[in-house]
Enzyme design. Structure first.
Site, mmCIF file in Angstrom:
data_model
loop_
_atom_site.group_PDB
_atom_site.id
_atom_site.type_symbol
_atom_site.label_atom_id
_atom_site.label_comp_id
_atom_site.label_asym_id
_atom_site.label_seq_id
_atom_site.Cartn_x
_atom_site.Cartn_y
_atom_site.Cartn_z
ATOM 1 C CG ASN A 150 48.491 32.187 45.521
ATOM 2 O OD1 ASN A 150 48.124 33.349 45.318
ATOM 3 N ND2 ASN A 150 49.589 31.679 45.010
ATOM 4 C CG ASP A 169 49.574 40.575 21.241
ATOM 5 O OD1 ASP A 169 48.757 41.397 21.671
ATOM 6 O OD2 ASP A 169 50.805 40.779 21.229
ATOM 7 C CD GLU A 224 46.341 44.070 19.436
ATOM 8 O OE1 GLU A 224 46.273 45.043 20.188
ATOM 9 O OE2 GLU A 224 47.392 43.437 19.270
ATOM 10 C CG ASP A 254 45.553 32.971 41.715
ATOM 11 O OD1 ASP A 254 44.317 32.787 41.685
ATOM 12 O OD2 ASP A 254 46.179 33.207 42.773
ATOM 13 C CG ASP A 310 45.741 36.488 45.281
ATOM 14 O OD1 ASP A 310 46.165 35.369 44.900
ATOM 15 O OD2 ASP A 310 46.209 37.124 46.252
ATOM 16 C CG ASP A 333 50.492 35.509 44.770
ATOM 17 O OD1 ASP A 333 49.333 35.936 44.529
ATOM 18 O OD2 ASP A 333 51.184 34.934 43.914
#
Ligand code: ISL
Ligand code: CA
Length: 601
Positions: A60, A236, A288, A66, A58, A62
């Site tokens: 930033n 997927d 997948e 990210d 992370d 929060d």
């Protein structure tokens, strides 16, 4: 959910020359000439690292991983030696299923950053000669996708046929289909008095691929990202995109996943996708293929069929799941483990290709399920499993954190889970069934997807260096000892062992494409196999037990070189047997019996 007959077929018999092998190292990231099978495509020699963005890093504060966080750590991945990063869904999403419910295919999730961050990711990886592949979700969208919002409005809306709507039958759902995550696969909508189909959660309505407009729009969504410079895609749940013409009740609801994977137009749609979007030889597609039997794998990946480049097969990953009740743990044996790998290798054949992985974001941690996640063999078993992972005839996929030996989380109550699949199951199995909460949680602790989703353990500082804010999910307390920082400079660490293995694989292409043969399929202690090229033969041995084991080399062969062991004394040149300590693994070059090298390919 996956019950399969054990049929397999070796489809092709192409021989790759030694020149091919040599070429593969140097051409790793260079373009492959079209229709030139004497040079390996980049994705066969690649080592893939799966990043679950939410839990990686992370930037930033929060509390949510990210893209800028990933960018910060590209050099960590480069140091490890991987060259391809597969990122979990990065699109705008309400996150009912952590991004596998896409609201807008052309927008970055605000949790993960901005489009400029994505562009920077592509730029920074290209600069380092690395590839990025994205996860593309074909089967469904979020119920908040604009198409579905419109589709719900009326029976005649232009977007009605983007999804699969059916009238009730006798006031009930159109048929008895189940969803993977909970209960009926049909959800009733009061306004238009019809049901829509959802194979996953009801917030993930299935797209109607029989509608050419849907196919065209999805092709355009895929092209958008290819134009941005991604090198390929994980497709997927691709086997479920084609639906039956009529929804007839299934007689056997234990195996429903298999039926969903056999739609009548499936291969036509994948071939169209290939033709319209994925034709460029440089684009890597990995499907997948869950719910697909061994004998049908070739239909997706045989090169001349022009569908998908490589398979993600789920037989091995399902080994520790009860066949009828997927949420229940099942004891497994080493011989079953190796037999699946051999069957899969046979099914793939000489010219088709697969990936190999020991866990992913849908499963528990690899060391916890196949190795020892506590006690004296923790590190050794992590290295032993890494040896398996990186010496298969396949493109290996590492899951984030495995390279430092991250373990399952010690969940003790249902309230600690967030995964939508476990919460639904709890309601059905515990609240409406007769299973005790304790038993259910004991199984989820072993198997649930949330085990792989706890934040990455970067260092021993607060929140494991994952975030300076409040992490979105539990951090395993063992981060003070198990973390990347502690391992980067420790020559004996799990991380450093992975690095050695990845480099070794690049130096010895036979470890990538050489023929795979298990040397003793019924042996329940030492997993051992040979990898045979035109001019060299390697033996890989892994003692998968807590006890010393004696291992006899295949008849007439002997060791001429030790390439890498995770522990113990190197055997002397000419050795024909090994005494392996608990969880000892090794890779050796063999002096092959004459016959072996000639009959190998
Ligand atoms: O995760 C599973 C069971 O708990 C699998 O059966 C899984 O649903 C199946 O492999 C399909 O998975 C993919 O599509 C899903 C998503 O939730 C998974 O994370 C993804 O890997 C729906 O998009
Ligand atoms: Ca963040």
């Amino acid at each position: 959910m996956n019950h399969f007959s054990y049929l397999f077929c070796t489809i092709f018999g192409l021989t790759l020359t030694q020149q091919t092998l040599a070429a593969s190292v140097s051409t790793q990231v260079n373009p492959t000439p079209k229709n030139n099978e004497s040079v390996l495509p980049w994705w066969k020699t690649a080592t893939i690292y799966q990043v679950y963005l939410r839990s990686f890093a992370d930037a930033n504060g929060d509390g949510i991983g990210d893209i800028p966080g990933l960018i910060r750590h590209i050099d960590y991945l480069k140091t490890l030696g991987v060259d391809t990063i597969w990122i979990s869904p990065h699109y705008d999403s309400p996150n009912i299923d952590n991004g596998y419910d896409v609201r807008d295919f052309k927008k970055i999730s605000s949790d993960y950053g901005k489009m400029a961050d994505f562009d920077r990711l592509i730029h920074e990886t290209k600069k380092r000669k690395m590839h990025v592949i994205i996860d593309f979700i074909l089967n469904h969208t979020s119920d908040q996708h604009q198409w579905f919002i419109d589709s719900q409005k009326s029976l005649t809306n232009t977007f009605r046929d983007y999804y699969i709507w059916r009238n009730p039958i006798n006031g009930k759902p159109p048929n008895n289909y189940l969803s993977f995550f909970d209960g009926s696969a049909w959800e009733y909508q009061q306004k238009t008095k019809q049901y829509y189909l959802h194979y996953f959660t009801k917030q993930q309505p299935d797209l109607n691929w029989d509608n050419p407009a849907v196919r065209g729009a999805m092709h355009a969504n895929m092209r958008f990202w290819l134009d941005k410079g991604v090198s390929g895609m994980r497709l997927d749940s691709v086997p479920t995109i084609s639906k039956p013409q009529q929804f007839i009740d299934l007689r056997d609801l234990n195996h429903f996943g298999q039926y969903y994977a056999q739609g009548p137009n499936l291969h036509r749609y994948i071939q169209e996708l290939h033709h319209e979007v994925l034709r460029d030889d440089q684009i890597f597609t990995v499907g997948e293929l869950f719910g697909v039997d061994y004998k049908h794998l070739g239909l997706f990946i045989a090169p001349e069929r022009q569908e998908i480049n490589a398979a993600i097969d789920s037989h091995l990953i399902d080994l520790d799941h009860d066949k009828k009740n997927y949420w229940k743990h099942r004891d497994w044996q080493i011989r079953e483990f190796r037999q699946i790998i051999q069957k899969l290798d046979n099914a793939i054949g000489e010219r088709s290709w697969k990936t190999f992985f020991l866990t992913n974001h849908d499963n528990s941690r690899m060391i916890s399920r196949y190795g020892r996640d506590s006690g004296p063999y923790r590190e050794l078993s992590a290295k032993a499993l890494a040896t398996i992972l990186l010496t298969q005839r396949a493109t290996p996929i590492l899951y984030q954190g495995d390279e430092i030996g991250m373990t399952n989380y010690p969940f003790s109550s249902i309230n600690e889970f967030q995964d939508v699949s476990v919460l639904h199951l709890y309601d059905r199995v515990v609240k409406k069934g007769n299973v005790s909460p304790d038993f259910f949680v004991s199984q989820a602790r072993l198997l649930n997807r949330d085990n792989a989703r706890t934040p990455f353990q970067w260092d021993s500082s607060k929140n494991a260096g994952f975030t300076r804010g409040k992490p979105w999910f539990h951090i395993n307390n063992n981060y003070r000892t198990i973390n990347a920082d502690a391992q980067l400079n420790d020559p004996n660490s799990i991380f450093r062992f992975y690095r050695q293995l990845i480099a070794l694989r690049q130096q010895r292409p036979t470890l990538i494409i050489g023929k795979y043969r298990d040397v003793d399929l019924n042996n329940n202690t030492v997993y051992a196999y040979t990898r045979t090229g035109k001019q060299d033969v390697y033996l890989v041995t892994i003692n998968m037990t807590d006890h010393p084991q004696r291992f006899y080399l295949p008849k007439q062969s002997s060791i001429i070189e030790t390439l890498l062991q995770n522990s113990g004394q190197e055997p002397s040149v000419g050795a024909t047997q090994l005494l392996l300590g608990p969880w000892q693994s090794g890779i050796y070059r063999l002096l092959p019996p004459k016959k072996t090298s000639q009959s190998s390919q």
